[in-house]
Design a protein around this motif. Structure first.
Motif, short mmCIF file in Angstrom:
data_model
loop_
_atom_site.label_atom_id
_atom_site.label_comp_id
_atom_site.label_asym_id
_atom_site.label_seq_id
_atom_site.Cartn_x
_atom_site.Cartn_y
_atom_site.Cartn_z
N LEU A 7 0.83 -1.21 0.00
CA LEU A 7 0.00 0.00 0.00
C LEU A 7 0.86 1.25 0.00
O LEU A 7 1.95 1.28 0.57
CB LEU A 7 -0.90 0.02 1.23
N GLY A 18 -8.54 6.67 -9.57
CA GLY A 18 -7.25 6.03 -9.78
C GLY A 18 -6.33 6.10 -8.57
O GLY A 18 -5.18 5.70 -8.62
N SER A 19 -6.84 6.61 -7.45
CA SER A 19 -5.98 6.76 -6.27
C SER A 19 -5.89 5.46 -5.46
O SER A 19 -5.16 5.39 -4.49
CB SER A 19 -6.49 7.89 -5.38
N GLY A 20 -6.65 4.47 -5.86
CA GLY A 20 -6.54 3.18 -5.17
C GLY A 20 -7.58 2.97 -4.09
O GLY A 20 -7.33 2.27 -3.10
#
Ligand code: ADP
Ligand code: ZN
Ligand code: ZN
Length: 733
Positions: free
Chosen positions: A202, A230-232
C-alpha cells in the motif's frame, strides 16, 4: 390468552394485521418469518413483525395464520430494525418496505433455503439400532450409526462419509427403519484460504486509510474515503475486506447500477478465494433467489450488489462499503418505497456496530457536509496509485470557435494530435440518439411527443423517432406532416457524433457506448473489449462511460456540452455536472501518460466551471456548499416532496392544494412550497405536480409528516391521482 401475531402485509395501509397462531403446526413462530394468512377473500404472504398479548380487534374476530413458511426468519433482527427505521424515516408502510427487501420468489413463497435430499432415522429404526441391529450388514449398520443423532443428514454428506450407501438405504427404508426427507442445503464450509493473491504494497495514504477503518472494525464508524479517480480506493476496500474475512466475518459491498462492472467483479475474484453473492437488477427471479440464498445461508462471504442489496441478509456482517457513494442510482426514485441505499447502509452499519466506508472521487455534498461536521471521518487519497498523473482540464469557448456537428476546431485538432501519438480518445455527450430535434425548416414544425412535454429524438440507424421520457416509438418521417417539406435533424446525439468522428477520422475505429448500444447483457463488455484491445481508438458515450471503466490508453477526454447542468431549476444540477466532469476526466491518463481534458462550453466564465478548473472538485464543493447554505437548501435544510400525477393538470393540482390546506398550522420552521406543476408537466400522458415541504431541522419535518400524511391519505381527491412522498428527494422536477 392466545398470542397475537402482528403481520406486515404488502399493502399501502399504514398498519399491521393481527392473527392468531395457526390451528396446527409445529414450526415455532418467530418475528421475521413468512406466514400465509387470510386477507379478505384472498390469501397473502406476510412477515411476522411483532408478537403481542392483545389486539384492538376482538379475539373472536381474528383469524388464524394458515401456514408458517420459515423456521428461520428470512428477515433477521438486524434487518427488521433497519426496515422499521426505514419505514419510519421515509414515512412508508412497513409492509411495503419489508416486501421491497425480499426477492420476488420469496414474496411468492419459495423456500428461504435451498433443499436437498436427506435421510433420517425413524422410531423403530432407533430401537433397532439400540438393540445392535442389523448384525450382519456392516454397511447398513454404518448408515444407521451416522443417523443416530436423529437429525436428517443430507445425501451429499453421506456420500462424503460412507462411500456407497444407497443399497443399504434402500434395504433399511424397506424395513421402515429410515426415511427419506428434504434437508436444508448444507452451508458451504468456511474456505480454507481466503486469499488467492495478495495486493500490491500500500501507498502511505492507502495504508493510513486502511489503518483508520481497521482500528474500528468492532464498532460503528462512518468513513468517507475521498480519493481522486485512480488513487486506489478499490485497493483500500479489498484490504479491509481481507481483514474482515480473516476474522471470519462477512462484507457487504454496494455499487451503483451501471458501476457493477465486470472489471470490479474480476478484481474481487482475482483477489479472494471465497464465494461471492452478486445481486443486481439484471438477474432473473431464479438467479436472484439463488444469490439471496447464498447470502442468507452464509456460504457467500462477500455480498456485492446494487441498491436493493442494502437489504441482503449477511450473517456476521463485519463491514459495509458503498462505492461511488454520490451516485444517484442509490436513491430509489420509483415505486413506493423511496429509500437511499447509501443512507440506509450507514444506518445498517450503526445497528450492526460495524464500520461503513463511503468511497468517491466526488462525494455528494451531503456526505462532504457530514464529514466537515465531524460526523464522518474523512480519509483522503490525493495521489494516483499507479504512476499516472492527474489530467489537466481546459475550457473551449464555443462562442469564439468554429463548430462542425458539435465539435469545435480545437477539439478536432486535439483528437487528431492524440490519435497521432497513439492515444485513445473519449468523447462524452449526455444525449443518446442521432439528434434531439426533428425540424421542418419551411413551416417550423418540430416533432413532438404526444404524451409528453418533450420533443422526439431522431434515431437514424433504426429510422425511428423516440421519446426518451415515455418510450413512444414512431417511424421517422421523410417529409413534414404539416406542409410536406423535407424535414431535418437538428442538434447532436451520440449516434451523430459517432458518424461525424467516423468521417473526420476515417482510419480510426469509433465505438459507441449508450443505452441504445447496450440492450443485452454483455454488450457493454464487447465495447470495453474493443477499447482495451486498442481496436477502437475513439469511444463516444453517455453517462455510462463515466463509471468505473479503466482505459489505460485514453489520453484525451472531450466533454461536448457542459452547459445542460449550468442553468437548471434543480438545485442539485450543478453538483451533478461537476461530478460528471470530474468522473469523465478521471477516465483519462490512467496509464503512464498524462491526460488532457477539454470541456466545450458557451459559458466559460460561469463561477461553477471556474471553481472546478481552478481548485478541482474540492473547490467547487466548498463554493457550492456556501451557496446551498445561503439558499437554505439541503444539507442545510431537510426536504420532502409530495408528488402526484393525474389525467389533467387541474386534478393533479387539486389534490396537492387540498393536501396543503390540511397543513393549516405546520410546526415552527416547517414551510410548504407550492404546489407547482413539474418542470416537464406532461409525461407519458399524465400531468405531474409537486408540493415541497422544507424545514431547517429534521425533527419538526418528521413530526409534521407523521401527523399530516394519514390525513392526506384520507383525502377524497387522493383517489383521483397517483401520489407518493419522497423524503430527501434527489431530483426536483
Ligand atoms: P480507484 O478505485 O480509486 O479508482 P483503483 O483501486 O482502481 O483506484 O486503483 C487504480 C489503479 O492503481 C489500479 O490499476 C490498481 O491496481 C492500482 N493500484 C492501486 N493501489 C496500488 C498500490 N498500492 N500499488 C500499485 N498499484 C496500485
Ligand atoms: Zn413543415
Ligand atoms: Zn413521451
Amino acid at each position: 390468552m392466545p398470542k397475537i401475531f402482528r403481520v406486515a402485509l404488502d399493502t399501502p395501509l399504514r398498519r399491521l394485521f393481527d392473527y392468531l397462531p395457526p390451528a396446527q403446526g409445529t414450526i415455532p413462530l418467530s418475528v421475521g418469518a413468512r406466514v400465509r394468512v387470510p386477507f379478505g377473500r384472498q390469501r397473502r404472504i406476510g412477515i411476522i413483525a411483532a408478537v403481542a398479548e392483545t389486539s384492538q380487534v376482538p379475539v373472536a374476530r381474528l383469524k388464524p395464520i394458515l401456514e408458517v413458511l420459515d423456521a428461520t426468519p428470512v428477515i433477521d433482527s438486524g434487518l427488521q430494525q433497519l426496515l422499521r427505521w426505514g419505514a419510519e424515516y421515509y414515512h412508508h408502510p412497513l409492509g411495503e418496505a419489508v416486501s421491497s427487501a425480499l426477492p420476488r420468489a420469496l414474496r411468492l413463497g419459495a423456500p428461504g433455503t435451498a433443499r436437498e435430499e436427506g435421510w433420517l432415522l425413524t422410531e423403530t429404526g432407533a430401537l433397532a439400532a439400540a438393540a445392535g441391529e442389523p448384525r450382519r450388514a456392516p454397511r447398513q449398520r454404518a448408515l444407521l450409526e451416522s443417523l443416530l443423532e436423529r437429525r436428517a443428514v443430507s445425501a451429499a454428506v453421506l456420500d462424503q462419509h460412507l462411500g456407497a450407501w444407497r443399497d443399504a438405504a434402500r434395504a433399511l427404508a424397506a424395513r421402515g427403519w429410515i426415511a427419506s426427507t428434504e434437508v436444508e442445503l448444507e452451508r458451504a464450509p468456511a474456505p480454507a484460504t481466503v486469499m488467492r493473491t495478495t495486493g500490491p504494497p500500500l501507498l502511505p495514504e492507502q495504508a493510513a486509510a486502511v489503518a483508520a477503518v481497521a482500528a474500528s472494525l468492532d464498532r460503528f464508524g462512518a468513513f468517507l474515503l475521498h480519493g481522486i479517480t485512480g488513487s486506489g480506493k478499490t485497493e483500500v476496500y479489498l484490504r479491509l475486506i481481507e481483514q474482515v474475512l480473516l476474522a471470519d466475518r462477512r462484507a457487504l459491498v454496494l455499487v451503483p447500477e451501471i458501476g457493477l462492472t465486470p472489471q470490479l467483479l474480476e478484481r474481487f475474484h482475482a483477489r479472494f478465494e471465497v464465494p461471492l453473492a452478486v445481486l443486481h437488477s439484471g438477474l432473473t427471479d431464479h438467479e436472484r433467489l439463488t444469490a439471496w440464498r447464498d447470502a442468507f445461508s452464509g456460504s457467500a462471504r462477500i455480498v456485492l450488489g446494487t441498491r436493493s442489496a442494502v437489504f441482503a441478509p449477511v450473517p456476521e456482517l463485519g463491514l459495509i462499503v458503498v462505492d461511488e457513494e454520490h451516485d444517484a442510482s442509490f436513491k430509489q426514485h420509483e415505486g413506493g418505497f423511496r429509500y437511499s441505499a447509501r443512507d440506509l447502509a450507514v444506518m445498517r452499519a450503526r445497528h450492526a456496530a460495524v464500520p461503513v466506508v463511503l468511497g468517491s472521487a466526488t462525494p455528494a455534498l451531503e456526505t462532504l457536509h457530514n464529514a466537515l461536521a465531524g460526523r464522518y471521518a474523512r480519509l483522503r487519497l490525493e495521489r494516483r496509485a499507479a504512476q499516472a498523473r492527474p489530467p489537466t482540464l481546459k475550457l473551449i469557448d464555443l462562442r469564439s470557435n468554429a463548430m462542425r456537428a458539435g465539435l469545435s476546431t480545437p477539439a478536432v485538432l486535439a483528437i487528431e494530435r492524440h490519435l497521432a501519438e497513439d492515444g485513445q480518445v473519449l468523447v462524452f455527450l449526455n444525449r443518446r440518439g442521432y439528434a434531439p430535434t426533428l425540424l421542418c425548416t419551411a413551416c417550423g414544425w418540430i416533432a413532438p411527443c404526444r404524451e409528453c412535454d418533450a420533443r422526439l429524438t431522431v434515431h437514424l440507424s433504426s429510422a425511428r423517432l423516440r421519446c426518451h421520457h415515455c418510450g413512444s416509438d414512431l417511424p421517422l418521417p421523410v417529409r413534414c406532416p404539416q406542409c410536406g417539406f423535407a424535414v431535418k435533424a437538428v442538434g447532436q446525439g451520440t449516434e451523430r457524433v459517432e458518424e461525424t468522428l467516423g468521417t473526420l477520422f476515417p482510419s480510426a475505429r469509433v465505438a459507441r457506448l449508450d443505452r441504445d448500444v447496450v440492450r443485452r447483457r454483455g454488450d457493454a463488455e464487447g465495447v470495453m473489449r474493443r477499447m482495451s484491445s486498442g481496436e477502437a481508438r475513439i469511444l463516444v458515450g453517455t453517462q455510462m462511460v463515466t463509471k468505473g471503466h479503466d482505459f489505460p490508453n485514453v489520453t484525451l477526454v472531450v466533454v461536448l456540452n457542459a452547459d445542460q447542468g449550468l442553468f437548471s431549476t434543480d438545485f442539485r444540477a450543478p453538483e451533478r455536472l461537476a461530478q460528471t466532469i470530474v468522473q469523465v476526466a478521471g477516465r483519462a491518463g490512467r496509464g503512464s501518460r498524462a491526460g488532457e481534458v477539454l470541456i466545450q462550453t458557451e459559458f466559460p466564465d460561469h463561477p461553477l466551471l471556474k471553481h472546478l478548473l481552478a481548485e478541482g472538485y474540492e473547490g467547487f464543493a466548498r463554493a457550492a456548499l456556501e451557496e446551498r447554505a445561503q439558499a437554505a437548501w439541503p444539507p442545510f435544510s431537510r426536504l420532502a416532496a409530495l408528488r402526484d400525477s393525474a389525467r389533467t393538470p387541474e386534478v393533479a393540482l387539486a389534490f396537492l392544494t387540498q393536501a396543503r390546506r390540511l397543513a393549516r398550522a405546520p410546526p415552527a420552521g416547517v414551510r410548504l412550497l407550492g404546489p407547482v406543476p413539474a418542470a416537464m408537466a406532461k409525461r407519458a400522458g399524465r400531468y405531474h405536480a409537486q408540493l415541497l415541504i422544507e424545514s431547517r431541522e429534521r425533527r419538526p419535518l418528521h413530526a409534521f409528516l407523521e401527523e399530516w400524511l394519514p390525513q392526506v391519505e384520507q383525502l377524497r381527491s387522493a383517489r383521483a391521482v397517483r401520489w407518493s412522498l419522497d423524503v430527501d428527494p434527489m431530483e426536483l422536477f
